[in-house]
Every structure is written in structure tokens, then in C-alpha cells.
Design a protein around this motif. Sequence first.
Motif, PDB file in Angstrom:
ATOM      1  N   HIS A 178       0.856  -1.189   0.000  1.00 39.74           N
ATOM      2  CA  HIS A 178       0.000   0.000   0.000  1.00 39.74           C
ATOM      3  C   HIS A 178       0.891   1.238   0.000  1.00 39.74           C
ATOM      4  O   HIS A 178       1.959   1.247   0.635  1.00 39.74           O
ATOM      5  N   SER A 233       0.870   3.886   1.592  1.00 32.42           N
ATOM      6  CA  SER A 233       1.104   4.511   2.893  1.00 32.42           C
ATOM      7  C   SER A 233       2.181   3.784   3.695  1.00 32.42           C
ATOM      8  O   SER A 233       2.542   4.239   4.780  1.00 32.42           O
ATOM      9  N   CYS A 279       7.726   1.711   9.359  1.00 30.44           N
ATOM     10  CA  CYS A 279       7.075   3.019   9.218  1.00 30.44           C
ATOM     11  C   CYS A 279       7.221   3.904  10.445  1.00 30.44           C
ATOM     12  O   CYS A 279       6.956   5.107  10.387  1.00 30.44           O
ATOM     13  N   ARG A 317      -2.723  -2.818  -2.616  1.00 30.73           N
ATOM     14  CA  ARG A 317      -3.386  -2.108  -1.515  1.00 30.73           C
ATOM     15  C   ARG A 317      -3.813  -3.060  -0.411  1.00 30.73           C
ATOM     16  O   ARG A 317      -4.645  -2.704   0.432  1.00 30.73           O
ATOM     17  N   ILE A 366      -5.980   2.792   7.717  1.00 33.50           N
ATOM     18  CA  ILE A 366      -5.821   3.597   6.492  1.00 33.50           C
ATOM     19  C   ILE A 366      -6.342   2.893   5.237  1.00 33.50           C
ATOM     20  O   ILE A 366      -6.156   3.404   4.131  1.00 33.50           O
ATOM     21  N   SER A 384      -8.334   5.193   3.076  1.00 37.13           N
ATOM     22  CA  SER A 384      -7.912   6.592   3.154  1.00 37.13           C
ATOM     23  C   SER A 384      -7.099   6.958   1.920  1.00 37.13           C
ATOM     24  O   SER A 384      -6.589   6.087   1.220  1.00 37.13           O
ATOM     25  N   ASN A 391      -3.973   9.618   0.652  1.00 37.27           N
ATOM     26  CA  ASN A 391      -2.944  10.594   0.993  1.00 37.27           C
ATOM     27  C   ASN A 391      -2.780  11.548  -0.186  1.00 37.27           C
ATOM     28  O   ASN A 391      -2.508  11.108  -1.300  1.00 37.27           O
ATOM     29  N   ARG A 425       2.671  15.289   0.547  1.00 35.22           N
ATOM     30  CA  ARG A 425       3.743  15.012   1.514  1.00 35.22           C
ATOM     31  C   ARG A 425       4.349  16.331   1.963  1.00 35.22           C
ATOM     32  O   ARG A 425       4.247  17.337   1.277  1.00 35.22           O
ATOM     33  N   SER A 467      -6.876  13.315   9.193  1.00 32.78           N
ATOM     34  CA  SER A 467      -5.584  13.945   9.483  1.00 32.78           C
ATOM     35  C   SER A 467      -5.799  15.195  10.328  1.00 32.78           C
ATOM     36  O   SER A 467      -6.897  15.764  10.352  1.00 32.78           O
TER      37      SER A 467
END
Length: 651
Positions: free
Chosen positions: A39, A41, A89, A291, A309, A312, A314, A317, A426
Amino acid sequence: MQKELQLSDWLPTTNKEVKIRGWDALDVILFSGDAYVDHPSFGPAVIGRILESYGLRVAIVPQPCVTDNLQDFEKLGIPKLFFGVTGGCMDPMLSNYNANKKRRDKDAYTPNGEIGFRPDYATTVYSNILKDKFPDTPILIGGIEASLRRVTHYDFWSDTLMPTILESSKADMLVYGMGEQPLREIVRLMQKGVPFSSITTVKQTAVLLNADAKIPKNSNWEDVEIASHEVCLSDKKKYASNFKVIEQESNKLAARRIFQKVGDKTLMINPPCPTMTEAEIDGSFELPYTRMPHPKYNKRGPIPAYEMIKFSINIHRGCFGGCSFCTISAHQGKFIASRSQESVLREVDTVANMPDFKGYLSDIGGPSANMYKMKGKVQSICDKCVAPSCISPVICSNLDTSHKPLTDLYKAVDSHPKVKKSFIGSGIRHDMLVPEFNKNADPKELDDYTEEVMTNHVSGRLKVAPEHTSDPVLKLMRKPSFSYFHKFKERFDKINIKKGLNLQLIPYFISNHPACEVEDMANLAAETKDMGFQLEQVQGFTPTPMTVATVIYYSGYHPYTLKKVSTPISQKEKDEQHRFFFWYKEENKAWIRKTLNKLGREDLLKVLLPEKAEKWRKNKPTGETKNTYNDAIPFNQRKDKAKFKSHKKRR
């Protein structure tokens, strides 16, 4: 409809999966402290897919076991180019421990939240094992752990000052920040036949040069040397002064190359890459991710971080807030790299067609929800800027803070026929929605955005992060005065009533941050209580590498002024500050009364525990009673609130 996925749609994790792809050898093998979730993220997946897009044969070994015969490190053999290593992460020490250094009982990046699958200091552990087994194969480390530990840094969990992670890990190269651009150049050079050991001038990389190595030349870069690791060990002020250079160079578009002596070696940190273009970041997000977690986890249970997530999106950045306690800009940079609206909508369509999608997107956001498409109006001004924050102490006059592109994006997302509602999960910078603070923006645009969020993208509660009420603490945090939170709440309440929404405003706060004292926490408790809040979203400050606040915590000095700053260090100090968040709990009331009496702050006691204050006042000799508040007057309107302000000025 989403196509039916095959095992070969994921990067291979075993020899069997390598053979399914018809490969007889691998170019790069990645080792990660996280379970493998394919994914955008999840950093390890992004790096794997990026390398794959360069034509490489890539495999990933997620959460290799380090307590057995270490077969996980040998099972895929030796890659042709290099091993890639990341702790995951999050910094593994944050994944494994809380702010009190107690072991966590859950790991969000492991199936079923199980613990014990990620070693402490994972990047160093993995890299050392690989270097011991395959001494002739290059090791490249990256991810947040490596990125934030690239130079001499304070490690809260061992309470020691550590050298660059290149020293402890024995790795050959470090990529800091987001890895797409430096990896592209590294791979290009290796495919041309350049030996890994000769690749020393790629932007956004760091290497540790031996004593007899020549310093690579680059006529386009200026150089700067910071205090050596050994000097930092003996001089905390020199250690603090290093950070100003590191932070400023990390956030400059034309940065200098940094050198630091580490024993008889020399750490060389090359300047960062330019901010990714829209096409580059679109390309990264549109790689062929499944994903989904790898099928190997199907019987082990859900991965909490993925579940959070899964639906979700994004959209950008970077973060130009530069908060003193936050590592986002140190890793992603302060300049915003935004995806195109078309790219975002293509991902929305992909998510909407997932078999278990019920019509609800959990987040349309980024490091900060409302920085999409924001950048300098005149690029040449940004090119020369060394400020770590674009919005502290005031919003830069060159920053375009228009929220219209974001408002338009929300509406475009919601127009998708399968999307019932998109949420903003967020963090929203509420200060940027206050015209008195964001003087650059059109107030109507700010109100339109706020109304759009409150009306269509919140489920009962809007969470924002003022972080504190004390102006001196907020200044050090690089956050605006708490007065702007009051103004935001006024706008929030106005829209709430106008639209009949019945929403709650939930503020986040931090205790025991550098410059914060017990009296500041008492003031915070009183002011927020008077505003009608019973706080729940609170946390204690946790020192993490590569932040201003952590440098102050360890050294006692502010890296920009080199002036001393008081900081709660002992567990007793921290616990006492944190306790004021929970003034409403019966077990805290006697302690609060005793503490405020000792401080001579009956004014605060009167607000927090009025019945206790009254009893105390009646039992004191005449002349010893301090000024008290008139409970009928709102806290932020009382004339004797000057006592609070005068306390702030004394600090």
C-alpha cells in the motif's frame, strides 16, 4: 470491479514466490520491521515498488526472525545489487515502548497487533546480521529510523548520545527522507556499472568515510562541518549548536553538504533532493500496489495500521509547520509535494471499487490535512529561505495559503457515485483557518473550507491540536498563541449553530514539553475547563531523534539561541504535569489543592476546584486570601486573568 488478485501480484517474500515469477536471481532484497502491506502509505512497499519500476527484480523479507538460526536472512540468497534495510514506518523504539519506557502491548504494524516480531533498533540489528553473513554485499539503510538517526542523536530509551546509525549498523549507505529520487540515481549508476563504493555524491544520501578515504568533490555544493561526535559527548552546548545547522540544511532548497567526525571516520551527508514534482509524486502513488496485506497473513489476523488507512487517501507530503516536537519535516521536508486532483480521483475510484468498500473514506489528508497545493508565491524567495517553519512565529507573506484547491478537491471526491462520505482524519491546522493569524488568505475561503469540513467531513467530532495554552511554551513549540484557538472556537461555534450540526471540538494537548512547568499545566487545566473541555486527547512529550525539543531535553540548551531552557526530566516531574489534565478525577483533587496552595495560586484553585478553594479561603487568616475569580464571568474575559499573563511574562 477490482481484478482478482494472484500471489504474484505482491512482491515475493519466499523462494517459492520468486520462482512463480520465473526469476532465477534477485537484484535487491529488502528487510523490514513491519509486516508487508502493499500500500502507498507503507514505506517498505513504496521502496519495493519504486525499485521494481526501475526494472529490478525485488523481494521483501518482512519481520525476519532474529532469535533463531537466522534463516530468514539467508533464504533468498544474495542480491546482485544490494540489500535494503528499514526498521519500518515508525522508529522501532516508538513501536515497542511508550513515553514511560514501558513495553507496549500492541504493535500496529504486525498482524493482530502482536508484539515480539520487531527487535529494538531493528535497522541496526538487521544490518549487522547481513553484514556478518554477506560482508561483500552492499547494505543500504533507509526509512524513518535511519533518516532521523543519520547524525549524532539523543536516544531517549537508552538515555545516551548515539553516533550516526551508519556507525552502529555497519551499513554502506543511508538514504534519508523519502527515497524515490535518490534510489533512482543510485540504481542508474549501478546499472551503468559504477561500483557501489564509488557512489558517494548522490543527493539525499549519507556515507561514513574511512580515515584514509578522499573527500568526494562536487563543485556545485558548499560544505559545512559540525562538531564531532566525541565533542558532542563532552559538550552538550556544542551538540545543541549542531542541530541548528542540521535542521536548516535539511529544509533548504540549495543546502550545504554536512561533515562530522566520528572517531577516525568522517560522516558525509549530501544535500537533499529538490521537492518532488506533481508528476513524480503522482507516479509514486500510482504504482501497481495491491493495496492489501500479503496473503501470508490471512490466518494471522488484521494489521491495525492497515485497517486504519485501508480506505484513506494521501494527497500530499511534507509539512511547513516545523513544530519543535515533530519529525515530519525532518523526514519529508517542509516544502509541500502535492498530487494532482486527477491522480487523487483515480485512487478514489480504485478504493471505491474494492469489494469491501461501504462508501466511506476514512481520510482525505496528509501530514497536516490542510496544506494541499500550498507553496511560495515567488519561488526565488523560497530558494534562499533558511527558516524551519513557514508559519511560525507568523505566516510568511510569501506563502500561498489558499484553501480553495482543497475545498474543490473534497467536493470532487464526494461527487464519486460510490462515495457516501469522506472524512478528514488527518490533523487540521486550525490556526490557518483564523483570519487574524492567516492574514494572507481570503477570510471567505477560510470560512468556506471550515464550513465544508464541518458540514460534510466530520462525524460528530472535529479534532485539532493547540498543544498548550502557555505562550512561552507555544513559542518554543513553534505554535501560535492559544488566543487563536479561542478565535477558532468562536468560528466553530458560529457554524455549528448556523448549520445545526451539534459537533464537538476536541483539542489535543501535550504535557512536560521543554519550557513547561507545573504552573503552566495548572493554567492549561483552568483555561480549558473554563472553555467547557474535559480533556481526553492528551499525551506526554516523548523525546525522539531529530527534533528541537529533544535536543533541549537532553542538552538543556535551545539550539538556535544556546540559552538554557528548563525541562521536566524526572518521572515525578512528568507525572505531576500530566496529572493536571485530569483535574476532574477524584483521586487527583487533594494533590491539586496541595500543589496550588504551595504555589500560592488560589486563583487557579478557584477555577479548578471552587469548593476546595472556598473552604481554604475561609480557614486562612485575614489578609492572606489572594484575588479570586468571579465565576459568572467567562475565563477569557476576566480582568484578573492578568495574573495568568503576568506569570507567562515572568517565564
